[in-house]
Design a protein around this motif. Structure first.
Motif, PDB file in Angstrom:
ATOM      1  N   GLU A 119      58.522  49.434  25.416  1.00  0.00           N
ATOM      2  CA  GLU A 119      59.489  48.421  25.827  1.00  0.00           C
ATOM      3  C   GLU A 119      59.794  48.627  27.294  1.00  0.00           C
ATOM      4  O   GLU A 119      60.227  49.706  27.706  1.00  0.00           O
ATOM      5  N   GLY A 120      59.518  47.601  28.109  1.00  0.00           N
ATOM      6  CA  GLY A 120      59.761  47.730  29.539  1.00  0.00           C
ATOM      7  C   GLY A 120      58.992  46.695  30.324  1.00  0.00           C
ATOM      8  O   GLY A 120      58.578  45.658  29.799  1.00  0.00           O
ATOM      9  N   GLY A 121      58.783  46.959  31.584  1.00  0.00           N
ATOM     10  CA  GLY A 121      58.090  46.032  32.470  1.00  0.00           C
ATOM     11  C   GLY A 121      57.716  46.745  33.747  1.00  0.00           C
ATOM     12  O   GLY A 121      57.451  47.941  33.745  1.00  0.00           O
ATOM     13  N   GLY A 122      57.699  46.000  34.836  1.00  0.00           N
ATOM     14  CA  GLY A 122      57.344  46.615  36.093  1.00  0.00           C
ATOM     15  C   GLY A 122      57.144  45.590  37.184  1.00  0.00           C
ATOM     16  O   GLY A 122      57.404  44.393  37.001  1.00  0.00           O
ATOM     17  N   THR A 123      56.649  46.074  38.319  1.00  0.00           N
ATOM     18  CA  THR A 123      56.438  45.220  39.480  1.00  0.00           C
ATOM     19  C   THR A 123      55.079  45.492  40.093  1.00  0.00           C
ATOM     20  O   THR A 123      54.543  46.604  39.999  1.00  0.00           O
ATOM     21  N   THR A 124      54.530  44.482  40.755  1.00  0.00           N
ATOM     22  CA  THR A 124      53.275  44.640  41.471  1.00  0.00           C
ATOM     23  C   THR A 124      53.533  45.368  42.792  1.00  0.00           C
ATOM     24  O   THR A 124      54.672  45.705  43.131  1.00  0.00           O
ATOM     25  N   PRO A 150      57.267  40.594  39.515  1.00  0.00           N
ATOM     26  CA  PRO A 150      57.202  41.135  38.152  1.00  0.00           C
ATOM     27  C   PRO A 150      55.764  41.183  37.626  1.00  0.00           C
ATOM     28  O   PRO A 150      54.952  40.285  37.883  1.00  0.00           O
ATOM     29  N   LEU A 151      55.462  42.230  36.883  1.00  0.00           N
ATOM     30  CA  LEU A 151      54.191  42.307  36.165  1.00  0.00           C
ATOM     31  C   LEU A 151      54.236  41.370  34.973  1.00  0.00           C
ATOM     32  O   LEU A 151      55.264  41.254  34.284  1.00  0.00           O
ATOM     33  N   ASN A 152      53.110  40.692  34.700  1.00  0.00           N
ATOM     34  CA  ASN A 152      53.033  39.867  33.502  1.00  0.00           C
ATOM     35  C   ASN A 152      52.258  40.609  32.421  1.00  0.00           C
ATOM     36  O   ASN A 152      51.607  41.614  32.670  1.00  0.00           O
ATOM     37  N   GLY A 153      52.337  40.112  31.205  1.00  0.00           N
ATOM     38  CA  GLY A 153      51.630  40.722  30.094  1.00  0.00           C
ATOM     39  C   GLY A 153      52.554  41.151  28.981  1.00  0.00           C
ATOM     40  O   GLY A 153      53.785  41.186  29.130  1.00  0.00           O
ATOM     41  N   GLY A 154      51.964  41.506  27.837  1.00  0.00           N
ATOM     42  CA  GLY A 154      52.737  41.899  26.666  1.00  0.00           C
ATOM     43  C   GLY A 154      53.025  43.387  26.635  1.00  0.00           C
ATOM     44  O   GLY A 154      52.867  44.101  27.617  1.00  0.00           O
ATOM     45  N   ASP A 155      53.449  43.862  25.442  1.00  0.00           N
ATOM     46  CA  ASP A 155      53.856  45.265  25.302  1.00  0.00           C
ATOM     47  C   ASP A 155      52.701  46.187  24.936  1.00  0.00           C
ATOM     48  O   ASP A 155      52.893  47.387  24.747  1.00  0.00           O
ATOM     49  N   GLY A 156      51.481  45.640  24.819  1.00  0.00           N
ATOM     50  CA  GLY A 156      50.307  46.464  24.577  1.00  0.00           C
ATOM     51  C   GLY A 156      49.935  46.650  23.135  1.00  0.00           C
ATOM     52  O   GLY A 156      48.852  47.171  22.837  1.00  0.00           O
ATOM     53  N   TYR A 182      45.101  49.998  24.234  1.00  0.00           N
ATOM     54  CA  TYR A 182      46.112  48.956  24.389  1.00  0.00           C
ATOM     55  C   TYR A 182      45.435  47.587  24.474  1.00  0.00           C
ATOM     56  O   TYR A 182      44.229  47.483  24.740  1.00  0.00           O
ATOM     57  N   ASP A 183      46.226  46.534  24.290  1.00  0.00           N
ATOM     58  CA  ASP A 183      45.720  45.179  24.513  1.00  0.00           C
ATOM     59  C   ASP A 183      45.257  45.055  25.967  1.00  0.00           C
ATOM     60  O   ASP A 183      45.894  45.592  26.882  1.00  0.00           O
ATOM     61  N   SER A 184      44.160  44.318  26.179  1.00  0.00           N
ATOM     62  CA  SER A 184      43.565  44.243  27.515  1.00  0.00           C
ATOM     63  C   SER A 184      44.449  43.515  28.525  1.00  0.00           C
ATOM     64  O   SER A 184      44.276  43.687  29.732  1.00  0.00           O
ATOM     65  N   ASN A 185      45.397  42.698  28.055  1.00  0.00           N
ATOM     66  CA  ASN A 185      46.257  41.942  28.971  1.00  0.00           C
ATOM     67  C   ASN A 185      47.700  42.430  28.955  1.00  0.00           C
ATOM     68  O   ASN A 185      48.612  41.706  29.328  1.00  0.00           O
ATOM     69  N   TRP A 186      47.907  43.685  28.549  1.00  0.00           N
ATOM     70  CA  TRP A 186      49.291  44.154  28.460  1.00  0.00           C
ATOM     71  C   TRP A 186      49.848  44.466  29.847  1.00  0.00           C
ATOM     72  O   TRP A 186      49.120  44.559  30.837  1.00  0.00           O
ATOM     73  N   VAL A 187      51.157  44.657  29.914  1.00  0.00           N
ATOM     74  CA  VAL A 187      51.836  44.823  31.196  1.00  0.00           C
ATOM     75  C   VAL A 187      51.396  46.104  31.907  1.00  0.00           C
ATOM     76  O   VAL A 187      51.445  46.185  33.135  1.00  0.00           O
ATOM     77  N   GLY A 188      50.928  47.079  31.181  1.00  0.00           N
ATOM     78  CA  GLY A 188      50.481  48.327  31.790  1.00  0.00           C
ATOM     79  C   GLY A 188      48.976  48.468  31.893  1.00  0.00           C
ATOM     80  O   GLY A 188      48.466  49.587  31.992  1.00  0.00           O
ATOM     81  N   ARG A 189      48.265  47.340  31.923  1.00  0.00           N
ATOM     82  CA  ARG A 189      46.794  47.380  31.938  1.00  0.00           C
ATOM     83  C   ARG A 189      46.234  48.056  33.187  1.00  0.00           C
ATOM     84  O   ARG A 189      45.105  48.555  33.176  1.00  0.00           O
ATOM     85  N   TYR A 190      47.007  48.069  34.283  1.00  0.00           N
ATOM     86  CA  TYR A 190      46.522  48.723  35.500  1.00  0.00           C
ATOM     87  C   TYR A 190      46.631  50.249  35.399  1.00  0.00           C
ATOM     88  O   TYR A 190      46.050  50.960  36.209  1.00  0.00           O
ATOM     89  N   ASN A 191      47.358  50.727  34.394  1.00  0.00           N
ATOM     90  CA  ASN A 191      47.442  52.164  34.142  1.00  0.00           C
ATOM     91  C   ASN A 191      46.445  52.620  33.078  1.00  0.00           C
ATOM     92  O   ASN A 191      45.839  53.685  33.215  1.00  0.00           O
ATOM     93  N   ALA A 192      46.297  51.841  32.018  1.00  0.00           N
ATOM     94  CA  ALA A 192      45.429  52.270  30.916  1.00  0.00           C
ATOM     95  C   ALA A 192      45.141  51.108  29.981  1.00  0.00           C
ATOM     96  O   ALA A 192      46.016  50.276  29.724  1.00  0.00           O
TER      97      ALA A 192
END
Length: 458
Positions: free
Chosen positions: A92-97, A102-108, A149-159
């Protein structure tokens, strides 16, 4: 747009993506042991929350846990264990570019599918002039993970996907020095394989690197933040050699003490970095920038040493108490460095992991000659911390509870079963990705482990 600035930005992306990718894959665990350690090579041990592992009776897994304890087995014994680890985690969370948007995407989704961990062992007591010696062999998996994780999740740039496998072949020998004291030694051959993926925000990197960050908000500019993603897949493998030593002492008929030390194993992972994208604009960057082209890589990896002390006290002929204290030296993973074949560096990422301790307490009770029940509790520390934690390892201290039983089907055959529940403390993540985006949030999770085993004594 200044092409040189774009290329520079893409190069930085490439270096950081590889470093963070490999670092993350080697760091992540399946949330059933600290870091990416796996202790499930014995269903009996699983049912006791890993207590008594180096003084275990009638358990062939001691080939890899403490060779000196093989003298506890007086007949040729073959054993097969299988554990299924089912991790459940929610983010549960989000982030920024990198631009602060804001980062887009789901929770993974749930990153932890059920994963099987098999193990096999054989123990052979010798006879004649070698009657005080016992030899054994085992195949087990001391470290590993499988999360996605889902390929389009909010943390996709991490994992996105992480898959690490290690397989150990251990050959051990023990000598019964006296009736109360034995020593053992073993040689370990370890195979390590790593595969991982994560996304790269080429759109943000390109518009920032163009020399005019306002391009990121210009509809006419061909590269848009989070709209021109590429995928990097890093894979590598290697073989290494290590050793294990151990001792077992019975100062009284009721008390048994055990010690083992498993060495570090050095690897030099060799493999490939592959970049791809279904986005036409991102494909231009991949095709024109040498820094983002496919190629060979290598990365040194040292799996940590593990030192274990165990005790068993027999209350009576039917009831036994066990305890373990185990230290894992994660400081061997201070950092990951990545190189090209010519020796040039592709990046450096610090682990900043700390050594960890496992404290466990368990017991067994023989209901009758056919059935034994067991239970245990444990505290397992995490090697990571709030400053270094990533979604590849949403790791925190764990509280462990387990139950198990043995059914002696006959004098030769026995069957074991166990269940372990692992409660993971709430885990906070606040970390930069390879694309300079920041992911902030919390993970809640737990794991269930189910194990079955069979043993045959000739």
């Amino acid at each position: 747009m200044e092409i040189t600035r774009m290329q520079h930005a893409s190069r930085i992306t490439r270096l950081t993506a590889l470093a963070l990718g490999i670092t993350g894959a080697l760091a992540i665990g399946q949330a059933h042991a600290s870091g990416f350690q796996i202790r499930e090579n014995s269903v009996k041990n699983l049912g006791r929350a890993f207590s008594g592992s180096t003084v275990a009776q009638n358990d062939a897994s001691v080939v890899a846990n403490n060779p000196a304890a093989m003298v506890n087995i007086d007949r040729v014994t073959v054993q097969a264990d299988a554990s299924v680890i089912d991790l459940t985690a929610d983010f549960e969370g989000g982030g920024t570019t990198a631009l602060g948007t804001p980062l887009n995407g789901g929770d993974g989704g749930d990153p932890g599918d059920a994963s099987a961990v098999p193990a096999m062992a054989v123990v052979i007591p010798l006879s004649g002039s070698l009657e005080r010696m016992t030899v054994g062999a085992s195949v087990s998996a001391p470290f590993g993970l499988k999360t996605e994780y889902d390929s389009n999740w909010v943390g996709r740039y991490n994992a996105i996907e992480s898959d690490v496998k290690t397989i150990n072949l251990t050959l051990s020998a023990a000598v019964e020095v006296t009736e109360r004291f034995s020593v053992g030694i073993g040689l370990m051959y370890q195979r390590a394989e790593v595969t991982l993926t994560n996304a790269i925000d080429i759109g943000t990197q390109a518009c920032v690197g163009s020399g005019n960050p306002a391009n990121c908000f210009n509809p006419a500019f061909p590269y848009r933040p989070q709209a021109n993603d590429a995928l990097v897949e890093v894979s590598g493998d290697d073989n290494g050699i290590g050793w294990i030593i151990g001792a077992q002492w019975r100062p009284t008929d009721s008390l048994s003490l055990g010690f083992s030390h498993r060495s570090e194993i050095d690897h030099d992972l060799e493999g490939d970095a592959d970049f791809s994208s279904s986005n036409a604009a991102a494909q231009v960057i991949l095709a024109t920038n040498p820094g983002l082209r496919d190629g060979k890589i290598s990365a040194p990896l040292t799996t940590p040493s593990v030192t274990t002390f165990s005790a068993q006290y027999d209350i009576n002929d039917s009831f036994r108490l066990m305890a373990d204290v185990q230290a894992t030296d994660w400081h061997s993973l201070e950092a990951v460095n990545i190189y090209r074949p010519d020796g040039s560096s592709l990046g450096h990422e610090a682990f900043d992991w700390e050594d960890t301790m496992l404290y466990s307490l368990g017991g067994e009770y023989d209901i009758n000659d056919s059935f034994t029940v067991r239970a245990g509790v444990a505290l397992d520390e995490t090697p990571t911390n709030d400053l270094a934690r990533t979604p590849r390892l949403p790791d925190q201290d764990r509280n462990i509870f387990s139950l198990g039983m043995t059914w002696n089907v006959s004098e030769q055959l026995s069957v074991d079963a166990a269940f372990m529940r692992i409660e993971i403390e709430e885990t906070k993540v606040n970390v930069l990705s390879s694309s300079r985006s920041r992911l902030v949030g919390e993970f809640d999770g737990y794991a269930n482990v189910f194990g079955v085993a069979a043993q045959y004594r000739f």
